[in-house]
Design a protein around this motif. Structure first.
Motif, short mmCIF file in Angstrom:
data_model
loop_
_atom_site.label_atom_id
_atom_site.label_comp_id
_atom_site.label_asym_id
_atom_site.label_seq_id
_atom_site.Cartn_x
_atom_site.Cartn_y
_atom_site.Cartn_z
N PHE A 131 -49.65 37.24 -33.91
CA PHE A 131 -48.57 36.56 -33.19
C PHE A 131 -49.07 36.06 -31.84
O PHE A 131 -50.03 36.58 -31.26
N ALA A 132 -48.42 35.01 -31.35
CA ALA A 132 -48.63 34.54 -29.98
C ALA A 132 -47.29 34.14 -29.41
O ALA A 132 -46.50 33.44 -30.07
N THR A 133 -46.99 34.61 -28.20
CA THR A 133 -45.76 34.27 -27.51
C THR A 133 -46.12 33.40 -26.31
O THR A 133 -46.88 33.82 -25.44
N ILE A 134 -45.60 32.18 -26.29
CA ILE A 134 -45.94 31.21 -25.25
C ILE A 134 -44.68 30.88 -24.46
O ILE A 134 -43.68 30.41 -25.02
N TYR A 135 -44.74 31.13 -23.16
CA TYR A 135 -43.60 30.88 -22.27
C TYR A 135 -43.74 29.51 -21.61
O TYR A 135 -44.79 29.18 -21.07
N LEU A 136 -42.68 28.71 -21.66
CA LEU A 136 -42.65 27.40 -21.02
C LEU A 136 -41.84 27.51 -19.73
O LEU A 136 -40.65 27.83 -19.77
N SER A 137 -42.48 27.28 -18.60
CA SER A 137 -41.80 27.37 -17.32
C SER A 137 -41.05 26.07 -17.03
O SER A 137 -41.28 25.05 -17.70
N PRO A 138 -40.16 26.05 -16.04
CA PRO A 138 -39.41 24.83 -15.74
C PRO A 138 -40.28 23.61 -15.45
O PRO A 138 -39.87 22.48 -15.73
N ARG A 139 -41.47 23.80 -14.91
CA ARG A 139 -42.31 22.65 -14.54
C ARG A 139 -43.06 22.06 -15.73
O ARG A 139 -43.61 20.96 -15.64
N ASP A 140 -43.07 22.76 -16.87
CA ASP A 140 -43.91 22.35 -18.00
C ASP A 140 -43.29 21.20 -18.79
O ASP A 140 -42.09 20.94 -18.73
N TYR A 141 -44.14 20.56 -19.57
CA TYR A 141 -43.73 19.60 -20.60
C TYR A 141 -43.00 20.40 -21.68
O TYR A 141 -43.50 21.41 -22.16
N HIS A 142 -41.81 19.92 -22.10
CA HIS A 142 -40.96 20.76 -22.94
C HIS A 142 -40.77 20.26 -24.37
O HIS A 142 -39.77 20.59 -25.01
#
Length: 284
Positions: A131-142
């Protein structure tokens, strides 16, 4: 302060707040307010608009249009790798699934069965997998893209809570990713079955896919769609867009046991960039 933040997460009306923010994010008028909010957001989170197809923040009709902005051509070239990063963000956790247990943070884990909404058949396919869990922060491309080519087999929308998703809640909220609203997409790939789980969060006002449009929030019940017998199969190539968040959250990838090996440079906290090498397929 962390304990207070988590307490507030339990007390606030998560659904009402998130849907209200969603309505504001869709609003086109008044334009001055929309433009002010976007510029404040850009400054607050240091958003790099030089990579966007449209770098002028006032050119977007709504905040949602700005938040889900496409990148300019060539901004994210694909690495020569079997499996590439599906999104800009940061690794929250990555590694092996212990039987059916996925590590969350600080001694907390959750099960594949609960993450997938009680689907025992699919959970069994990822027993002792990766598994991999990737967090997208507010500044990221969504926008979220395919880590490798795949044919869509099924999707499962699972209603839930809307806790914020960050290091504090991951370490303090039990079964966080298996409690929040989420969309599970199952693909047939060269690595075997793959699950991509798009997890909602506080003020995340919608989850979309390229084949179905907005999926969350629908009626508050589990919705299962079978695409394996669809007259027009959904097949996506490596690097193609598969979905997006209207305000961001987390993507979780699941692979079967022995199917692949993560790139050794990744660990909790490692930044990710769409299209970079993420993993290699195991020899067969």
């Amino acid at each position: 302060m962390d304990s207070l933040f988590i307490l507030l997460q339990h007390l606030v009306p998560q659904q009402l707040l998130s849907r209200a923010v969603g309505a504001l994010a869709r609003a086109r008028h008044p334009r001055w307010l929309k433009n002010w909010v976007i510029r404040r957001f850009v400054n607050r989170f240091r958003v790099d608009l030089s990579e966007a197809e449209e770098p002028n923040p006032e050119a977007y009709a709504t905040f949602n249009d700005f938040f889900t902005r496409p990148l300019r051509e060539g901004a994210r070239p694909l690495a020569d790798a079997d499996i590439v990063c599906p999104a800009d963000g940061r690794i929250s956790q990555i590694g092996d699934i212990a039987e059916h247990s996925i590590f969350q943070a600080k001694g907390r884990s959750y099960s594949t069965w609960s993450l997938l909404g009680g689907d025992e058949g699919w959970a069994e396919r990822f027993r002792n997998g990766s598994f991999a869990t990737i967090y997208l922060s507010p500044r990221d491309y969504h926008r979220v893209h395919m880590p490798l080519a795949g044919k869509l087999l099924a999707s499962r929308y699972i209603p839930g809570e809307l806790f914020s998703v960050n290091a504090v809640t991951a370490g303090g909220v039990e079964h966080l990713f298996a409690r929040n609203e989420r969309l599970v997409c199952y693909f047939d790939t060269e690595a075997g079955p793959m699950a991509m789980v798009l997890v909602g969060a506080m003020i995340v006002a919608g989850i979309e896919t390229v084949w179905e449009g907005q999926v969350a929030p629908p009626p508050r019940r589990i919705l299962h769609r079978d695409f394996s017998v669809a007259p027009a199969p959904v097949a996506l190539g490596k690097g193609e867009e598969m979905g997006r968040f209207k305000l961001g959250s987390t993507v979780i990838l699941l692979f079967p046991e022995g199917a692949m090996a993560w790139d050794e440079r990744y660990a909790a906290g490692t930044p990710t960039r769409l299209g970079e090498s993420l993993a290699a397929l195991s020899p067969r």
